[in-house]
Design an enzyme around this catalytic site. Sequence first.
Site, PDB file in Angstrom:
ATOM      1  N   ASP A 253       0.787  -1.452   0.304  1.00  0.00           N
ATOM      2  CA  ASP A 253       0.260   0.016  -0.213  1.00  0.00           C
ATOM      3  C   ASP A 253       0.780   1.063   0.123  1.00  0.00           C
ATOM      4  OD1 ASP A 253      -2.525   1.262   0.084  1.00  0.00           O
ATOM      5  OD2 ASP A 253      -2.454   1.583   2.526  1.00  0.00           O
TER       6      ASP A 253
ATOM      7  N   HIS B 146       2.118   3.372  -9.041  1.00  0.00           N
ATOM      8  CA  HIS B 146       1.776   1.885  -9.120  1.00  0.00           C
ATOM      9  C   HIS B 146       2.728   1.405 -10.145  1.00  0.00           C
ATOM     10  CE1 HIS B 146      -2.202   2.678  -7.565  1.00  0.00           C
ATOM     11  NE2 HIS B 146      -2.415   2.835  -8.469  1.00  0.00           N
TER      12      HIS B 146
ATOM     13  N   LEU C 200      10.940 -21.049  -4.858  1.00  0.00           N
ATOM     14  CA  LEU C 200      10.194 -19.558  -4.401  1.00  0.00           C
ATOM     15  C   LEU C 200       8.984 -19.880  -4.988  1.00  0.00           C
ATOM     16  CD1 LEU C 200      10.020 -17.191  -2.896  1.00  0.00           C
ATOM     17  CD2 LEU C 200      10.485 -15.894  -4.122  1.00  0.00           C
TER      18      LEU C 200
HETATM   19  C1  IPE Z   1      -5.177  -2.177  -0.145  1.00  0.00           C
HETATM   20  O1  IPE Z   1      -4.947  -1.362  -0.052  1.00  0.00           O
HETATM   21  C2  IPE Z   1      -4.943  -3.817  -1.226  1.00  0.00           C
HETATM   22  C3  IPE Z   1      -4.230  -3.899  -2.546  1.00  0.00           C
HETATM   23  C4  IPE Z   1      -2.946  -2.962  -1.162  1.00  0.00           C
HETATM   24  C5  IPE Z   1      -3.518  -4.224  -3.707  1.00  0.00           C
HETATM   25  P1  IPE Z   1      -5.705  -0.323  -0.491  1.00  0.00           P
HETATM   26  O2  IPE Z   1      -5.385   1.031  -0.709  1.00  0.00           O
HETATM   27  O3  IPE Z   1      -7.317  -0.675  -1.687  1.00  0.00           O
HETATM   28  O4  IPE Z   1      -6.778  -0.555   1.104  1.00  0.00           O
HETATM   29  P2  IPE Z   1      -7.567   0.386   1.695  1.00  0.00           P
HETATM   30  O5  IPE Z   1      -8.928   1.066   0.761  1.00  0.00           O
HETATM   31  O6  IPE Z   1      -7.082   1.642   2.482  1.00  0.00           O
HETATM   32  O7  IPE Z   1      -8.401  -0.266   3.109  1.00  0.00           O
HETATM   33  C1  IPE Z   2      -2.067   0.024  -3.377  1.00  0.00           C
HETATM   34  O1  IPE Z   2      -1.756   1.409  -3.401  1.00  0.00           O
HETATM   35  C2  IPE Z   2      -2.225  -0.987  -4.465  1.00  0.00           C
HETATM   36  C3  IPE Z   2      -3.421  -0.761  -5.439  1.00  0.00           C
HETATM   37  C4  IPE Z   2      -3.960  -0.585  -4.222  1.00  0.00           C
HETATM   38  C5  IPE Z   2      -3.716  -0.817  -6.868  1.00  0.00           C
HETATM   39  P1  IPE Z   2      -2.726   2.402  -3.103  1.00  0.00           P
HETATM   40  O2  IPE Z   2      -2.836   3.426  -4.766  1.00  0.00           O
HETATM   41  O3  IPE Z   2      -4.295   1.684  -2.803  1.00  0.00           O
HETATM   42  O4  IPE Z   2      -1.916   3.925  -3.158  1.00  0.00           O
HETATM   43  P2  IPE Z   2      -2.622   5.044  -1.329  1.00  0.00           P
HETATM   44  O5  IPE Z   2      -3.311   3.773  -0.357  1.00  0.00           O
HETATM   45  O6  IPE Z   2      -3.809   5.361  -2.757  1.00  0.00           O
HETATM   46  O7  IPE Z   2      -1.030   5.760  -1.772  1.00  0.00           O
HETATM   47 MG    MG Z   3      -4.108   2.507  -0.584  1.00  0.00          MG
END
Ligand code: IPE
Ligand code: IPE
Ligand code: MG
Length: 247
Positions: free
Chosen positions: A24, A41, A135
């Site tokens: 995240d 990303h 792995l």
């Molecule tokens: C969880 O992150 C999903 C992934 C890392 C793929 P999100 O950013 O979607 O989760 P919330 O919305 O903060 O709970």
């Molecule tokens: C995690 O990073 C990747 C996915 C959920 C695909 P985020 O896109 O949720 O990044 P933040 O949490 O908004 O910074």
């Molecule tokens: Mg996120």
Amino acid sequence: MSPTSFQVSADNRRYPGHVAIIMDGNGRWANQRGKPRTAGHLAGAKTVREIVEHARRSSVRCLTLYAFSSDNWSRPKDEVDALMRLFRRHLAAETPKCVENDIRMSVVGRRDRISPELCHAIRAAEEATIDCESLHLRLAVDYSARDTMVRAAAAAPVGSPLSRDAFAELLAEVNHDDGSAGDVDLLIRTGGEQRLSDFLLWECAYAELVFSRRMWPEFGTADFDAAVEDFRARDRRFGGLSKARMG
Ligand code: IPE
Ligand code: IPE
Ligand code: MG
């Protein structure tokens, strides 16, 4: 569910066999730099490469990465499209490297809502790496633990008692998984949030949780090692008593 298989070091402290990561913070990392979320990303994909290579050199036998949750479909279409393109490119580019490095790659989650092109890339990656053993890298795409449990419950045979192991097998089946990964030993979440966001709720029943404030694109091998060290210092009791107190 099959028991976790740790490795024990010379100093008798255990290493995590199955590590799962909620990757995240990509969007915030990009925003902090005045860049679009998609740049985050892209940078996150580079971190995936580094952490996978690092895990391959460590005692980890299975690494499960949360790449796209079922709830992430609610994001703007541009971001979702960019992520799907990135997954496809990543799978195609990484497959030969995985073969070379003896890394088995598989994808868990639903397949009925992703594009046929991505489905094809997933199958190609899985088939090319099926015999790799050093792995097991599992990517969770269109994954929801709760959705998985509902679908597994619906697929359970009517009228016969359901064991934990049988339910775990059903969970694997509905996720296109072979069930070999088993329970999670160590769950890491980057990005500063301290929640599970519908990830591996069943498999994390006794996982040790480590939350890192680092955004995923800046999460490095030293952070991974620190999380493993944190894990190794924990006293896992699984509802029983620690060895010291049993003595
Ligand atoms: C969880 O992150 C999903 C992934 C890392 C793929 P999100 O950013 O979607 O989760 P919330 O919305 O903060 O709970
Ligand atoms: C995690 O990073 C990747 C996915 C959920 C695909 P985020 O896109 O949720 O990044 P933040 O949490 O908004 O910074
Ligand atoms: Mg996120």
